[in-house]
Enzyme design. Structure first.
Site, PDB file in Angstrom:
ATOM      1  N   ARG A  28       1.510  -6.599  11.253  1.00 60.31           N
ATOM      2  CA  ARG A  28       3.601  -7.851  10.877  1.00 60.31           C
ATOM      3  C   ARG A  28       4.412  -7.835  12.065  1.00 60.31           C
ATOM      4  NH1 ARG A  28       3.789  -4.241   5.742  1.00 60.31           N
ATOM      5  NH2 ARG A  28       2.338  -4.410   4.646  1.00 60.31           N
ATOM      6  N   ARG A  41      14.022 -14.838   4.665  1.00 52.26           N
ATOM      7  CA  ARG A  41      13.846 -14.537   3.367  1.00 52.26           C
ATOM      8  C   ARG A  41      15.229 -14.868   2.625  1.00 52.26           C
ATOM      9  NH1 ARG A  41      12.413  -8.315   2.041  1.00 52.26           N
ATOM     10  NH2 ARG A  41      14.876  -8.109   2.046  1.00 52.26           N
ATOM     11  N   ASP A  78      -0.218 -12.599   2.250  1.00 46.07           N
ATOM     12  CA  ASP A  78       0.018 -11.151   2.233  1.00 46.07           C
ATOM     13  C   ASP A  78      -1.025 -10.898   1.340  1.00 46.07           C
ATOM     14  OD1 ASP A  78       1.604  -8.974   1.837  1.00 46.07           O
ATOM     15  OD2 ASP A  78       0.347  -8.895   0.255  1.00 46.07           O
TER      16      ASP A  78
HETATM   17  O1  CP3 Z   1       0.876  -9.504  10.350  1.00 47.65           O
HETATM   18  C1  CP3 Z   1       1.821 -10.358   9.965  1.00 47.65           C
HETATM   19  O2  CP3 Z   1       3.136 -10.331  10.167  1.00 47.65           O
HETATM   20  C2  CP3 Z   1       1.962 -11.267   8.620  1.00 47.65           C
HETATM   21  C3  CP3 Z   1       2.225 -11.122   7.292  1.00 47.65           C
HETATM   22  C4  CP3 Z   1       1.213  -9.387   6.458  1.00 47.65           C
HETATM   23  C5  CP3 Z   1       1.955  -9.868   6.176  1.00 47.65           C
HETATM   24  N1  CP3 Z   1       1.844  -8.284   4.315  1.00 47.65           N
HETATM   25  C6  CP3 Z   1       3.622 -10.045   5.317  1.00 47.65           C
HETATM   26  C7  CP3 Z   1       4.369  -8.519   3.785  1.00 47.65           C
HETATM   27  C8  CP3 Z   1       0.376  -8.797   6.801  1.00 47.65           C
HETATM   28  C9  CP3 Z   1      -1.173  -9.193   7.469  1.00 47.65           C
HETATM   29  C10 CP3 Z   1       0.197  -8.421   5.041  1.00 47.65           C
HETATM   30  C11 CP3 Z   1      -1.294  -7.642   4.549  1.00 47.65           C
HETATM   31  C12 CP3 Z   1      -0.920  -6.133   4.033  1.00 47.65           C
HETATM   32  N2  CP3 Z   1      -0.506  -6.646   2.653  1.00 47.65           N
HETATM   33  C13 CP3 Z   1      -1.553  -5.438   4.104  1.00 47.65           C
HETATM   34  C14 CP3 Z   1      -3.093  -5.165   4.471  1.00 47.65           C
HETATM   35  C15 CP3 Z   1      -2.035  -4.664   6.021  1.00 47.65           C
HETATM   36  C16 CP3 Z   1      -1.750  -3.038   5.833  1.00 47.65           C
HETATM   37  O3  CP3 Z   1      -0.632  -3.069   6.207  1.00 47.65           O
HETATM   38  O4  CP3 Z   1      -2.182  -2.473   5.829  1.00 47.65           O
HETATM   39  C17 CP3 Z   1      -0.899  -4.670   2.968  1.00 47.65           C
HETATM   40  C18 CP3 Z   1      -2.048  -3.663   1.960  1.00 47.65           C
HETATM   41  C19 CP3 Z   1      -0.602  -5.660   2.035  1.00 47.65           C
HETATM   42  C20 CP3 Z   1       0.824  -4.789   1.010  1.00 47.65           C
HETATM   43  C21 CP3 Z   1       1.476  -4.610   0.720  1.00 47.65           C
HETATM   44  N3  CP3 Z   1       2.618  -6.519   0.709  1.00 47.65           N
HETATM   45  C22 CP3 Z   1       2.591  -4.021   0.662  1.00 47.65           C
HETATM   46  C23 CP3 Z   1       2.503  -2.897   0.463  1.00 47.65           C
HETATM   47  C24 CP3 Z   1       3.808  -4.768   0.923  1.00 47.65           C
HETATM   48  C25 CP3 Z   1       5.472  -3.778   0.898  1.00 47.65           C
HETATM   49  C26 CP3 Z   1       5.041  -2.989   2.465  1.00 47.65           C
HETATM   50  C27 CP3 Z   1       6.552  -2.786   2.751  1.00 47.65           C
HETATM   51  O5  CP3 Z   1       6.639  -2.616   3.359  1.00 47.65           O
HETATM   52  O6  CP3 Z   1       7.357  -2.419   2.261  1.00 47.65           O
HETATM   53  C28 CP3 Z   1       3.572  -6.330   1.351  1.00 47.65           C
HETATM   54  C29 CP3 Z   1       4.834  -6.887   1.298  1.00 47.65           C
HETATM   55  C30 CP3 Z   1       4.582  -7.332   2.773  1.00 47.65           C
HETATM   56  N4  CP3 Z   1       3.987  -8.509   3.229  1.00 47.65           N
HETATM   57  C31 CP3 Z   1       6.233  -7.708   3.818  1.00 47.65           C
HETATM   58  C32 CP3 Z   1       5.359  -7.787   4.699  1.00 47.65           C
HETATM   59  C33 CP3 Z   1       6.799  -8.642   5.517  1.00 47.65           C
HETATM   60  C34 CP3 Z   1       7.881  -7.197   3.078  1.00 47.65           C
HETATM   61  C35 CP3 Z   1       8.217  -7.738   3.021  1.00 47.65           C
HETATM   62  C36 CP3 Z   1       9.190  -7.984   2.189  1.00 47.65           C
HETATM   63  O7  CP3 Z   1      10.064  -8.587   3.128  1.00 47.65           O
HETATM   64  O8  CP3 Z   1      10.751  -7.114   1.467  1.00 47.65           O
END
Ligand code: CP3
Length: 354
Positions: A28, A41, A78
């Site tokens: 992330r 964003r 994502d």
């Molecule tokens: O690592 C990176 O920089 C690449 C981008 C990336 C994102 N999500 C961006 C993101 C990657 C590799 C993921 C994978 C992801 N997404 C996983 C597997 C990794 C882990 O965390 O276990 C999972 C379970 C998800 C599903 C997901 N997407 C969730 C549960 C959420 C909300 C979580 C939160 O922190 O609010 C997301 C949203 C998300 N994906 C964000 C980002 C930067 C935050 C979104 C925002 O800007 O509001």
């Protein structure tokens, strides 16, 4: 376009070839802890607005690299793009995380599930991969990624995040055939999706099994690892004569590290619960290891960060085969200055181990 990677330390470490220091990137690394990400964003209007525009996705992928000398870039996207392309209707509600408009609720929903048309419904992802590769111009390698079939199924059946995964685990115990059907279709989709990312320019791929750790020993092997293995078996292993390494990360998977290392991946990602030196003793001759600093360490001071980095590096010990990372994604409440301290500490302190 320049296809040669100027800094290939990350790729060499994944293949356990000699390096001058331990390379690192942060899960992330492009995200809300960076003010420039929050600004982009806002401009895009939403998180999915960022993911679906190759221009915005490229911009935010490069943001952490412009701030810190990281050794890899990861595609900004994502894991839930795949179920979205399967017709489940992904949306993000403020403060609640990801949700699906049409989760898998009935047998009919499950039997209707189909592998999406990657070239059409996920073209925005492969377009982003090619554009990011171009913009990187060989600075560092680009990682593509997907969720594991089990982890994607958790969201598809629960309809969003969950504390206990009761719905999906009930389905697994009561209707194992239906569960296997979801996993089978999803594994085919993920294999095609990762191969499309590789064709578009991803130089390594990572499979996130974020909820594998919610399973029992036998359920993990039957419902999670078996499908991750099918994906690894089906991946393109080499492109233009260059190896495309794969990384499998199971959160809470420390107990199963030996069986994970046996599925044919090049590297295993570790969360922060396991001693990386112990992990290396168990699997070191088979795979590289990626991890595993507790992301909460970044809430402390630069001195504490240095100490904790040294502990991970010394536990891994001498030689190649270690990609430094956090044990899970960086928190949105992290001070970017502390992320800078981490990158500096890993680069400086790791030289003596190579
Ligand atoms: O690592 C990176 O920089 C690449 C981008 C990336 C994102 N999500 C961006 C993101 C990657 C590799 C993921 C994978 C992801 N997404 C996983 C597997 C990794 C882990 O965390 O276990 C999972 C379970 C998800 C599903 C997901 N997407 C969730 C549960 C959420 C909300 C979580 C939160 O922190 O609010 C997301 C949203 C998300 N994906 C964000 C980002 C930067 C935050 C979104 C925002 O800007 O509001």
């Amino acid at each position: 376009m320049n296809f040669k990677v100027k800094n290939d330390t990350f790729l060499r470490a994944l293949l356990r070839q000699p390096t001058e220091y331990t390379p690192l990137w942060m899960m992330r690394q492009a995200g809300r802890y960076l003010p420039e990400y929050r600004a982009t964003r806002r401009q895009a209007g939403s998180f999915m607005g960022l993911c679906k525009s190759p221009d915005f996705a490229t911009e935010v992928t490069l943001q952490p690299l412009d701030r810190f000398p990281l050794d890899a870039a990861i595609l900004f996207s994502d894991i839930l793009t795949v179920p979205d392309a399967m017709g489940l209707g992904l949306y993000f509600s403020e403060g609640e995380g990801p949700k699906f408009e049409r989760p898998l609720e009935t047998e009919a929903d499950i039997m209707a599930l189909q592998v999406p048309d990657i070239g059409k419904d996920l073209k925005y992802v492969t377009d982003a991969v090619s554009q990011i590769r171009k913009s990187l111009d060989g600075r560092v390698p680009l990682i593509g990624f997907s969720g594991s079939p089990w982890t994607l199924s958790c969201y598809m059946v629960e309809g969003g995040s969950s504390d206990d995964y009761a719905k999906v685990k009930t389905l697994m115990y009561k209707e194992p055939k239906l569960m296997h059907h979801i996993l089978n279709v999803t594994a085919q989709a993920v294999t095609a999706y990762l191969n499309a990312q590789i064709e578009a320019g991803a130089q390594a791929v990572m499979i996130f099994d974020s909820w594998g750790g919610a399973l029992s020993h036998s359920a993990f092997h039957e419902f999670s690892l078996a499908y991750t293995q099918r994906i690894v078996d089906g991946l393109i292993k080499e492109k233009d004569g260059v190896r495309i390494p794969s990384i499998v990360f199971t959160k809470g998977g420390g107990l199963w590290i030996e069986s994970i290392a046996d599925i044919g991946c090049d590297a295993v990602g570790l969360d922060w619960t396991m001693d990386i030196g112990v992990a290396r003793q168990k699997v070191g001759h088979k795979v590289a290891l990626q991890g595993n600093l507790d992301p909460t360490v970044l809430f402390a001071t630069p001195e504490v960060i240095r100490n904790e980095v040294e502990k991970v590096l010394s536990s891994f010990g001498f030689g190649s085969g270690h990609v430094f990372n956090l044990g899970h994604g960086i928190s949105q409440h992290t001070d970017p200055e502390n992320a800078a301290a981490l990158v500096q500490a890993v680069h400086e302190l790791s030289k003596k181990y190579h």
